[in-house]
Enzyme design. Sequence first.
Site, PDB file in Angstrom:
ATOM      1  N   LEU A 137       0.040  15.100   3.216  1.00 57.61           N
ATOM      2  CA  LEU A 137      -0.335  15.817   2.477  1.00 57.61           C
ATOM      3  C   LEU A 137      -1.553  15.845   2.562  1.00 57.61           C
ATOM      4  N   ILE A 169      -2.435   8.895   5.996  1.00 56.76           N
ATOM      5  CA  ILE A 169      -0.907   8.393   5.418  1.00 56.76           C
ATOM      6  C   ILE A 169      -0.105   7.487   5.372  1.00 56.76           C
ATOM      7  N   ASP A 353      -7.057 -13.995 -13.612  1.00 59.37           N
ATOM      8  CA  ASP A 353      -8.776 -15.318 -14.671  1.00 59.37           C
ATOM      9  C   ASP A 353      -7.556 -16.290 -15.332  1.00 59.37           C
ATOM     10  N   GLU A 380      -0.422   9.049  -5.223  1.00 55.41           N
ATOM     11  CA  GLU A 380       0.688   9.572  -5.779  1.00 55.41           C
ATOM     12  C   GLU A 380      -0.026  10.417  -7.185  1.00 55.41           C
ATOM     13  N   THR A 382      -4.239  10.493  -8.591  1.00 61.29           N
ATOM     14  CA  THR A 382      -4.651   9.117  -9.481  1.00 61.29           C
ATOM     15  C   THR A 382      -4.584   8.922 -10.978  1.00 61.29           C
TER      16      THR A 382
HETATM   17  P1  TGC Z   1      -0.815  23.852  -9.994  1.00 59.80           P
HETATM   18  O1  TGC Z   1      -0.951  25.305 -10.064  1.00 59.80           O
HETATM   19  O2  TGC Z   1      -0.449  23.194 -12.028  1.00 59.80           O
HETATM   20  O3  TGC Z   1       1.221  24.177  -9.539  1.00 59.80           O
HETATM   21  C1  TGC Z   1       1.598  24.911  -8.999  1.00 59.80           C
HETATM   22  C2  TGC Z   1       2.910  24.840  -8.416  1.00 59.80           C
HETATM   23  O4  TGC Z   1       3.270  23.533  -8.660  1.00 59.80           O
HETATM   24  C3  TGC Z   1       4.582  23.348 -10.667  1.00 59.80           C
HETATM   25  N1  TGC Z   1       4.127  22.137 -10.335  1.00 59.80           N
HETATM   26  C4  TGC Z   1       5.052  20.968  -9.937  1.00 59.80           C
HETATM   27  N2  TGC Z   1       6.163  21.447  -9.660  1.00 59.80           N
HETATM   28  C5  TGC Z   1       6.890  20.370  -9.525  1.00 59.80           C
HETATM   29  N3  TGC Z   1       6.431  18.943  -9.930  1.00 59.80           N
HETATM   30  C6  TGC Z   1       5.205  18.561 -10.389  1.00 59.80           C
HETATM   31  N4  TGC Z   1       4.491  17.233 -10.278  1.00 59.80           N
HETATM   32  C7  TGC Z   1       4.300  20.021 -10.541  1.00 59.80           C
HETATM   33  N5  TGC Z   1       3.517  19.811 -11.184  1.00 59.80           N
HETATM   34  C8  TGC Z   1       3.121  20.891 -10.693  1.00 59.80           C
HETATM   35  C9  TGC Z   1       3.481  24.452 -11.154  1.00 59.80           C
HETATM   36  O5  TGC Z   1       4.072  24.385 -11.939  1.00 59.80           O
HETATM   37  C10 TGC Z   1       3.057  25.781 -10.467  1.00 59.80           C
HETATM   38  O6  TGC Z   1       4.496  26.367  -9.588  1.00 59.80           O
HETATM   39  P2  TGC Z   1       4.167  27.392  -9.809  1.00 59.80           P
HETATM   40  O7  TGC Z   1       6.360  27.991  -9.600  1.00 59.80           O
HETATM   41  O8  TGC Z   1       3.535  27.773 -10.586  1.00 59.80           O
HETATM   42  O9  TGC Z   1       3.839  27.819  -8.297  1.00 59.80           O
HETATM   43  O10 TGC Z   1      -1.204  23.157  -8.960  1.00 59.80           O
HETATM   44  P3  TGC Z   1      -2.749  22.790  -8.937  1.00 59.80           P
HETATM   45  O11 TGC Z   1      -3.540  23.326  -7.345  1.00 59.80           O
HETATM   46  O12 TGC Z   1      -3.889  22.899 -10.021  1.00 59.80           O
HETATM   47  O13 TGC Z   1      -1.987  20.951  -8.732  1.00 59.80           O
HETATM   48  C11 TGC Z   1      -1.927  20.752  -9.631  1.00 59.80           C
HETATM   49  C12 TGC Z   1      -2.010  18.625  -9.465  1.00 59.80           C
HETATM   50  C13 TGC Z   1      -3.407  18.879  -9.455  1.00 59.80           C
HETATM   51  C14 TGC Z   1      -1.167  18.823 -10.731  1.00 59.80           C
HETATM   52  C15 TGC Z   1      -1.116  18.417  -8.396  1.00 59.80           C
HETATM   53  O14 TGC Z   1      -2.057  19.441  -7.300  1.00 59.80           O
HETATM   54  C16 TGC Z   1      -1.768  16.979  -7.857  1.00 59.80           C
HETATM   55  O15 TGC Z   1      -0.317  16.406  -8.380  1.00 59.80           O
HETATM   56  N6  TGC Z   1      -2.552  16.578  -7.269  1.00 59.80           N
HETATM   57  C17 TGC Z   1      -2.087  14.731  -7.083  1.00 59.80           C
HETATM   58  C18 TGC Z   1      -2.005  14.953  -5.219  1.00 59.80           C
HETATM   59  C19 TGC Z   1      -1.151  14.331  -5.039  1.00 59.80           C
HETATM   60  O16 TGC Z   1      -0.960  12.833  -6.000  1.00 59.80           O
HETATM   61  N7  TGC Z   1      -1.383  13.750  -3.824  1.00 59.80           N
HETATM   62  C20 TGC Z   1      -0.173  12.786  -3.618  1.00 59.80           C
HETATM   63  C21 TGC Z   1      -0.117  12.015  -1.891  1.00 59.80           C
HETATM   64  S1  TGC Z   1       0.883  12.093  -1.086  1.00 59.80           S
HETATM   65  C22 TGC Z   1       0.508  10.329  -1.563  1.00 59.80           C
HETATM   66  O17 TGC Z   1      -0.089   9.305  -2.239  1.00 59.80           O
HETATM   67  C23 TGC Z   1       1.861   8.615  -1.025  1.00 59.80           C
HETATM   68  S2  TGC Z   1       1.358   7.342  -1.561  1.00 59.80           S
HETATM   69  C24 TGC Z   1       2.620   7.228  -0.148  1.00 59.80           C
HETATM   70  C25 TGC Z   1       3.693   6.220  -1.686  1.00 59.80           C
HETATM   71  O18 TGC Z   1       4.269   7.136  -2.763  1.00 59.80           O
HETATM   72  O19 TGC Z   1       4.023   4.570  -1.314  1.00 59.80           O
HETATM   73  P1  FAD Z   2     -10.992  12.227  -4.865  1.00 54.47           P
HETATM   74  O1  FAD Z   2      -9.512  13.382  -5.246  1.00 54.47           O
HETATM   75  O2  FAD Z   2     -12.062  12.392  -3.673  1.00 54.47           O
HETATM   76  O3  FAD Z   2     -11.265  11.848  -6.171  1.00 54.47           O
HETATM   77  C1  FAD Z   2     -12.030  10.829  -5.502  1.00 54.47           C
HETATM   78  C2  FAD Z   2     -12.478  10.728  -7.996  1.00 54.47           C
HETATM   79  O4  FAD Z   2     -12.590  11.589  -8.797  1.00 54.47           O
HETATM   80  C3  FAD Z   2     -11.096   9.752  -8.955  1.00 54.47           C
HETATM   81  O5  FAD Z   2     -11.168   9.154  -9.210  1.00 54.47           O
HETATM   82  C4  FAD Z   2      -9.943  11.427  -9.117  1.00 54.47           C
HETATM   83  O6  FAD Z   2      -9.284  10.913 -10.812  1.00 54.47           O
HETATM   84  C5  FAD Z   2     -11.214  11.890  -9.909  1.00 54.47           C
HETATM   85  N1  FAD Z   2     -10.749  13.595  -9.931  1.00 54.47           N
HETATM   86  C6  FAD Z   2     -10.901  14.232  -8.603  1.00 54.47           C
HETATM   87  N2  FAD Z   2     -10.404  15.729  -9.159  1.00 54.47           N
HETATM   88  C7  FAD Z   2     -10.556  15.374 -10.637  1.00 54.47           C
HETATM   89  C8  FAD Z   2     -10.135  16.106 -11.346  1.00 54.47           C
HETATM   90  N3  FAD Z   2     -10.876  17.628 -11.530  1.00 54.47           N
HETATM   91  N4  FAD Z   2     -11.249  15.767 -12.387  1.00 54.47           N
HETATM   92  C9  FAD Z   2     -11.268  14.158 -13.076  1.00 54.47           C
HETATM   93  N5  FAD Z   2     -11.090  13.342 -12.750  1.00 54.47           N
HETATM   94  C10 FAD Z   2     -11.516  14.299 -11.068  1.00 54.47           C
HETATM   95  N6  FAD Z   2      -1.368  10.874   1.480  1.00 54.47           N
HETATM   96  C11 FAD Z   2      -0.518  11.225   1.689  1.00 54.47           C
HETATM   97  O7  FAD Z   2      -0.526  13.156   1.972  1.00 54.47           O
HETATM   98  N7  FAD Z   2       0.734  10.346   2.032  1.00 54.47           N
HETATM   99  C12 FAD Z   2       0.409   9.437   2.450  1.00 54.47           C
HETATM  100  O8  FAD Z   2       1.277   8.955   2.868  1.00 54.47           O
HETATM  101  C13 FAD Z   2      -0.912   8.629   1.808  1.00 54.47           C
HETATM  102  N8  FAD Z   2      -0.429   7.003   1.465  1.00 54.47           N
HETATM  103  C14 FAD Z   2      -1.612   6.757   1.260  1.00 54.47           C
HETATM  104  C15 FAD Z   2      -1.965   5.428   1.219  1.00 54.47           C
HETATM  105  C16 FAD Z   2      -2.682   4.859   0.833  1.00 54.47           C
HETATM  106  C17 FAD Z   2      -2.938   2.917   0.741  1.00 54.47           C
HETATM  107  C18 FAD Z   2      -4.238   5.520  -0.127  1.00 54.47           C
HETATM  108  C19 FAD Z   2      -5.043   4.261  -0.185  1.00 54.47           C
HETATM  109  C20 FAD Z   2      -3.667   6.983  -0.262  1.00 54.47           C
HETATM  110  C21 FAD Z   2      -3.109   7.716   0.481  1.00 54.47           C
HETATM  111  N9  FAD Z   2      -2.421   8.771   0.395  1.00 54.47           N
HETATM  112  C22 FAD Z   2      -1.586   9.585   1.320  1.00 54.47           C
HETATM  113  C23 FAD Z   2      -3.677   9.615  -0.228  1.00 54.47           C
HETATM  114  C24 FAD Z   2      -3.661   9.818  -1.393  1.00 54.47           C
HETATM  115  O9  FAD Z   2      -2.758  10.415  -2.253  1.00 54.47           O
HETATM  116  C25 FAD Z   2      -5.076  10.446  -1.951  1.00 54.47           C
HETATM  117  O10 FAD Z   2      -5.810   8.825  -2.380  1.00 54.47           O
HETATM  118  C26 FAD Z   2      -4.930  10.839  -3.631  1.00 54.47           C
HETATM  119  O11 FAD Z   2      -3.862  11.977  -4.027  1.00 54.47           O
HETATM  120  C27 FAD Z   2      -6.658  10.801  -3.912  1.00 54.47           C
HETATM  121  O12 FAD Z   2      -6.833  11.411  -3.240  1.00 54.47           O
HETATM  122  P2  FAD Z   2      -8.046  10.995  -2.580  1.00 54.47           P
HETATM  123  O13 FAD Z   2      -8.426   9.459  -2.176  1.00 54.47           O
HETATM  124  O14 FAD Z   2      -9.332  12.105  -1.608  1.00 54.47           O
HETATM  125  O15 FAD Z   2     -10.291  11.213  -3.532  1.00 54.47           O
END
Ligand code: TGC
Ligand code: FAD
Length: 400
Positions: A137, A169, A353, A380, A382
């Site tokens: 993603l 990723i 600590d 997942e 921040t």
């Molecule tokens: P927004 O307009 O708020 O939402 C778009 C549509 O999605 C719905 N929605 C959700 N639905 C299900 N679950 C949720 N948690 C949802 N949050 C929002 C929302 O109702 C809307 O639906 P519809 O029907 O109106 O289209 O979208 P936005 O672009 O303003 O973004 C919202 C935000 C910032 C919360 C979202 O982009 C976000 O959560 N950002 C964080 C990205 C993130 O968590 N990336 C993770 C990547 S994967 C990873 O890190 C794996 S790590 C490995 C491991 O897990 O161990």
């Molecule tokens: P940014 O989005 O650039 O954020 C940087 C800082 O700005 C943060 O402090 C954030 O909170 C702040 N910030 C951003 N926007 C705002 C706002 N609107 N208001 C206030 N503060 C804000 N992703 C995948 O898709 N798949 C994976 O398997 C996966 N695995 C991962 C494994 C590891 C070890 C790590 C470190 C990351 C992984 N990720 C994965 C990515 C992870 O989901 C992203 O790092 C995370 O979503 C944050 O994105 P970024 O690092 O680009 O930080």
Amino acid sequence: MPAIKFRGVDFIGLDTLLNDDERLVRDTARHFIEDNLIPIIEECNRAGRFPRELVKPMADLGFFGASLQGYGCAGMSNIEYGLVTQELERGDSGVRSFVSVQSALVMYPIYTFGSDDQKNTWLPAMQKGEKLGCFGLTEPDFGSNPGGMRTRAKKVGKEYVLDGEKMWITSGTIADVAVIWAKVEDENENDRSKQETIRGFLVETDRPGFKASDIHGKWSLRASVTSGLSLQDVHIPESNLLPGTGGLKSPLMCLNQARYGISWGAVGAAMACYDCALQYSLLRKQFRDQPIASHQLVQEKLTWMINEITKAQLLVLQVGRLKDAGKVEHQHISMAKRNNVWMALECARLSRDILGANGVADDYPIMRHLMNLESVKTYEGTHDIHTLIIGASVTGIDAF
Ligand code: TGC
Ligand code: FAD
């Protein structure tokens, strides 16, 4: 079963809120981690090595896709699945991460959005650990804001052609299949205008044009593989589209599953740090031949930890019960992820600590947990993004 060396952290008798099945699953996972992960994890962390030899035994215990029904999956409740991730992360966040990605971010979308063919092809093999997956993603320029992604999928005849970059990723270079999120140009049937929709695709990682390379130099999650993905003119059959996906909501639904597991996992990491610091403080003597546990300031730190761990356990237990009842909202999961990871990081810092200089050495697990949790705080969603999700929920105002 042999005696469990780690007895858990349970200040107010929370075990009585678990049923027999839940306790059995928890204890089985605890034994497995104690016997198989704890003895090798410091070596893996030093070497930056994912313990791949644990994939098959974890599959045999039903850890992959644990809460899914059918396809050989264990069909655990959400509480049972959470207890598994708690125990995994007491061992190491990187190993829990591997299981989260395989289960919540790859098997779950195939199960939820996939065709029957896709489910039959991938789910049994992934449950057995014979096939591994990753979830693409995040992109180099789009982390917290995945809706801005640049990766595109273009329909050409009976194929889709994918181009783009994914970054950070988990399991990228060991995966057989990647769930890739991309924007597709769709025709609006009513006004014939073009609009772009985010959809999910299954991309076999041996397809020409698909490249994965590991990110080196991480000080965190060193026992987990983290990769960059490059897709250049990657052709996949149209049957590789996950048909049930449509819009950013689809990947966010997957994130809910993974964030839920992390909320439990963070409790496990915190328990490991607290338990280590408590044992150490009872043995280590300073001033008048007294254990450091007898000093009020050390007791204050231990009290803070057990207090916050207990609150975190209650929070995630309630969120799990809501999830099992089909009543959980994504903002509930955000609260659990945000609070519990923050709590675990604070516990890791306080525990470090209490161990003084020994706290920075890998003879003890604390510094490893501390460094791991820095990633867990960021991925997942921040900590701050979850603050804004909860803020939007209580005020009705989106402040992203
Ligand atoms: P927004 O307009 O708020 O939402 C778009 C549509 O999605 C719905 N929605 C959700 N639905 C299900 N679950 C949720 N948690 C949802 N949050 C929002 C929302 O109702 C809307 O639906 P519809 O029907 O109106 O289209 O979208 P936005 O672009 O303003 O973004 C919202 C935000 C910032 C919360 C979202 O982009 C976000 O959560 N950002 C964080 C990205 C993130 O968590 N990336 C993770 C990547 S994967 C990873 O890190 C794996 S790590 C490995 C491991 O897990 O161990
Ligand atoms: P940014 O989005 O650039 O954020 C940087 C800082 O700005 C943060 O402090 C954030 O909170 C702040 N910030 C951003 N926007 C705002 C706002 N609107 N208001 C206030 N503060 C804000 N992703 C995948 O898709 N798949 C994976 O398997 C996966 N695995 C991962 C494994 C590891 C070890 C790590 C470190 C990351 C992984 N990720 C994965 C990515 C992870 O989901 C992203 O790092 C995370 O979503 C944050 O994105 P970024 O690092 O680009 O930080």
